[in-house]
Write a protein that holds these residues in place. Structure first.
Motif, PDB file in Angstrom:
ATOM      1  N   LEU A 285       0.844  -1.197   0.000  1.00 53.65           N
ATOM      2  CA  LEU A 285       0.000   0.000   0.000  1.00 53.65           C
ATOM      3  C   LEU A 285       0.876   1.243   0.000  1.00 53.65           C
ATOM      4  O   LEU A 285       1.931   1.282   0.627  1.00 53.65           O
ATOM      5  CB  LEU A 285      -0.927   0.002   1.217  1.00 53.65           C
ATOM      6  N   ASP A 286       0.416   2.281  -0.705  1.00 46.02           N
ATOM      7  CA  ASP A 286       1.221   3.502  -0.799  1.00 46.02           C
ATOM      8  C   ASP A 286       0.436   4.768  -0.461  1.00 46.02           C
ATOM      9  O   ASP A 286       0.909   5.876  -0.686  1.00 46.02           O
ATOM     10  CB  ASP A 286       1.820   3.621  -2.195  1.00 46.02           C
ATOM     11  N   GLY A 287      -0.794   4.600   0.062  1.00 39.82           N
ATOM     12  CA  GLY A 287      -1.600   5.762   0.407  1.00 39.82           C
ATOM     13  C   GLY A 287      -2.517   6.217  -0.703  1.00 39.82           C
ATOM     14  O   GLY A 287      -3.346   7.102  -0.504  1.00 39.82           O
ATOM     15  N   SER A 288      -2.401   5.626  -1.907  1.00 40.60           N
ATOM     16  CA  SER A 288      -3.252   6.055  -3.016  1.00 40.60           C
ATOM     17  C   SER A 288      -4.682   5.509  -2.879  1.00 40.60           C
ATOM     18  O   SER A 288      -5.611   6.082  -3.437  1.00 40.60           O
ATOM     19  CB  SER A 288      -2.650   5.639  -4.358  1.00 40.60           C
ATOM     20  N   LEU A 289      -4.863   4.409  -2.155  1.00 42.01           N
ATOM     21  CA  LEU A 289      -6.202   3.889  -1.864  1.00 42.01           C
ATOM     22  C   LEU A 289      -6.672   4.476  -0.545  1.00 42.01           C
ATOM     23  O   LEU A 289      -5.867   4.767   0.341  1.00 42.01           O
ATOM     24  CB  LEU A 289      -6.182   2.362  -1.777  1.00 42.01           C
TER      25      LEU A 289
ATOM     26  N   THR B 276      -9.934   4.548   2.667  1.00 37.86           N
ATOM     27  CA  THR B 276     -11.049   3.887   3.330  1.00 37.86           C
ATOM     28  C   THR B 276     -12.345   4.575   2.912  1.00 37.86           C
ATOM     29  O   THR B 276     -12.323   5.610   2.228  1.00 37.86           O
ATOM     30  CB  THR B 276     -10.919   3.981   4.862  1.00 37.86           C
ATOM     31  N   ALA B 277     -13.479   4.031   3.342  1.00 36.49           N
ATOM     32  CA  ALA B 277     -14.777   4.654   3.050  1.00 36.49           C
ATOM     33  C   ALA B 277     -14.851   6.060   3.640  1.00 36.49           C
ATOM     34  O   ALA B 277     -15.586   6.915   3.148  1.00 36.49           O
ATOM     35  CB  ALA B 277     -15.905   3.786   3.595  1.00 36.49           C
ATOM     36  N   ASP B 278     -14.072   6.313   4.697  1.00 34.93           N
ATOM     37  CA  ASP B 278     -14.045   7.632   5.335  1.00 34.93           C
ATOM     38  C   ASP B 278     -13.026   8.581   4.702  1.00 34.93           C
ATOM     39  O   ASP B 278     -12.827   9.696   5.179  1.00 34.93           O
ATOM     40  CB  ASP B 278     -13.736   7.500   6.822  1.00 34.93           C
ATOM     41  N   GLY B 279     -12.342   8.112   3.645  1.00 32.65           N
ATOM     42  CA  GLY B 279     -11.380   8.958   2.962  1.00 32.65           C
ATOM     43  C   GLY B 279      -9.977   8.945   3.545  1.00 32.65           C
ATOM     44  O   GLY B 279      -9.118   9.706   3.116  1.00 32.65           O
ATOM     45  N   LEU B 280      -9.718   8.071   4.520  1.00 34.79           N
ATOM     46  CA  LEU B 280      -8.379   7.990   5.111  1.00 34.79           C
ATOM     47  C   LEU B 280      -7.465   7.159   4.222  1.00 34.79           C
ATOM     48  O   LEU B 280      -7.874   6.116   3.703  1.00 34.79           O
ATOM     49  CB  LEU B 280      -8.452   7.363   6.504  1.00 34.79           C
ATOM     50  N   PRO B 281      -6.221   7.589   4.030  1.00 35.42           N
ATOM     51  CA  PRO B 281      -5.317   6.838   3.156  1.00 35.42           C
ATOM     52  C   PRO B 281      -4.898   5.512   3.791  1.00 35.42           C
ATOM     53  O   PRO B 281      -4.696   5.424   5.000  1.00 35.42           O
ATOM     54  CB  PRO B 281      -4.112   7.773   3.005  1.00 35.42           C
ATOM     55  N   LEU B 282      -4.797   4.479   2.949  1.00 33.81           N
ATOM     56  CA  LEU B 282      -4.295   3.179   3.381  1.00 33.81           C
ATOM     57  C   LEU B 282      -2.787   3.170   3.144  1.00 33.81           C
ATOM     58  O   LEU B 282      -2.332   3.148   2.002  1.00 33.81           O
ATOM     59  CB  LEU B 282      -4.994   2.054   2.612  1.00 33.81           C
ATOM     60  N   ARG B 283      -2.040   3.219   4.214  1.00 32.47           N
ATOM     61  CA  ARG B 283      -0.586   3.393   4.131  1.00 32.47           C
ATOM     62  C   ARG B 283       0.164   2.065   4.296  1.00 32.47           C
ATOM     63  O   ARG B 283      -0.342   1.129   4.899  1.00 32.47           O
ATOM     64  CB  ARG B 283      -0.125   4.367   5.200  1.00 32.47           C
ATOM     65  N   ARG B 284       1.380   2.064   3.789  1.00 32.79           N
ATOM     66  CA  ARG B 284       2.265   0.909   3.921  1.00 32.79           C
ATOM     67  C   ARG B 284       2.446   0.572   5.389  1.00 32.79           C
ATOM     68  O   ARG B 284       2.674   1.454   6.216  1.00 32.79           O
ATOM     69  CB  ARG B 284       3.606   1.232   3.276  1.00 32.79           C
ATOM     70  N   HIS B 285       2.332  -0.711   5.694  1.00 32.95           N
ATOM     71  CA  HIS B 285       2.468  -1.255   7.048  1.00 32.95           C
ATOM     72  C   HIS B 285       1.403  -0.727   8.006  1.00 32.95           C
ATOM     73  O   HIS B 285       1.580  -0.770   9.214  1.00 32.95           O
ATOM     74  CB  HIS B 285       3.867  -1.009   7.624  1.00 32.95           C
ATOM     75  N   GLY B 286       0.292  -0.253   7.471  1.00 35.08           N
ATOM     76  CA  GLY B 286      -0.781   0.274   8.312  1.00 35.08           C
ATOM     77  C   GLY B 286      -1.748  -0.783   8.796  1.00 35.08           C
ATOM     78  O   GLY B 286      -2.684  -0.470   9.524  1.00 35.08           O
ATOM     79  N   ALA B 287      -1.544  -2.049   8.399  1.00 35.19           N
ATOM     80  CA  ALA B 287      -2.461  -3.106   8.802  1.00 35.19           C
ATOM     81  C   ALA B 287      -1.741  -4.448   8.760  1.00 35.19           C
ATOM     82  O   ALA B 287      -0.697  -4.597   8.116  1.00 35.19           O
ATOM     83  CB  ALA B 287      -3.661  -3.144   7.863  1.00 35.19           C
ATOM     84  N   VAL B 288      -2.319  -5.415   9.461  1.00 32.98           N
ATOM     85  CA  VAL B 288      -1.811  -6.783   9.446  1.00 32.98           C
ATOM     86  C   VAL B 288      -3.006  -7.713   9.622  1.00 32.98           C
ATOM     87  O   VAL B 288      -3.993  -7.361  10.270  1.00 32.98           O
ATOM     88  CB  VAL B 288      -0.738  -7.019  10.537  1.00 32.98           C
ATOM     89  N   CYS B 289      -2.930  -8.884   9.022  1.00 32.67           N
ATOM     90  CA  CYS B 289      -3.986  -9.887   9.146  1.00 32.67           C
ATOM     91  C   CYS B 289      -3.318 -11.231   9.401  1.00 32.67           C
ATOM     92  O   CYS B 289      -2.343 -11.581   8.730  1.00 32.67           O
ATOM     93  CB  CYS B 289      -4.811  -9.943   7.863  1.00 32.67           C
TER      94      CYS B 289
END
Length: 126
Positions: free
Chosen positions: A51-55, A57-70
């Motif tokens: 992820l690079d922040g270009s995508l 969330t539904a709330d308009g927050l950027p999805l950043r690199r290393h911002g999540a884990v599953c």
């Protein structure tokens, strides 16, 4: 910041066998902790490496690199081709239960000393 560590757990847990801790995620200072306990023989770890922040969330927050884990418990990859791995074959008939628990233990109080209760956390997964 310390680098994340992924530890592999031994294969061979039976579906009806005991739950084993497969993973622990902890925020810096262990203020938030999540343990994954399972009878599944494998664990897949997904991170947000691409992820690079270009995508957003539904709330308009950027999805950043290393911002999540599953963490997903499952059969071991390539198990159908490896006779030394636990079988991933599912046949019609009886159920094939697996059990996974996501536990959120209370954060330990920091006293500046190691106690029997916190020694395992300090040493790693144990």
């Amino acid at each position: 910041m310390p680098r994340p560590t992924i530890r592999r757990r031994p294969f061979g847990t039976a579906p009806s066998g005991p739950l084993l801790r497969a993973a622990r995620l902890a925020a810096p200072g262990e203020k938030r902790v999540m343990d994954v306990w399972t009878t599944a023989p494998g664990l897949q770890v997904y991170t947000a490496n691409r992820l690079d922040g270009s995508l957003t969330t539904a709330d308009g927050l950027p999805l950043r690199r290393h911002g999540a884990v599953c963490l997903e418990t499952q059969h071991v990859r390539d198990a159908p081709n490896r006779p030394d791995y636990p079988s991933a074959v599912v046949r019609p008939g009886p159920s094939h239960p697996r059990r996974t628990e996501f536990r959120f233990p209370a954060a330990p109080r920091r006293t500046g000393r190691t106690t029997p209760e916190t020694a395992g956390r300090t040493a790693g997964l144990g």
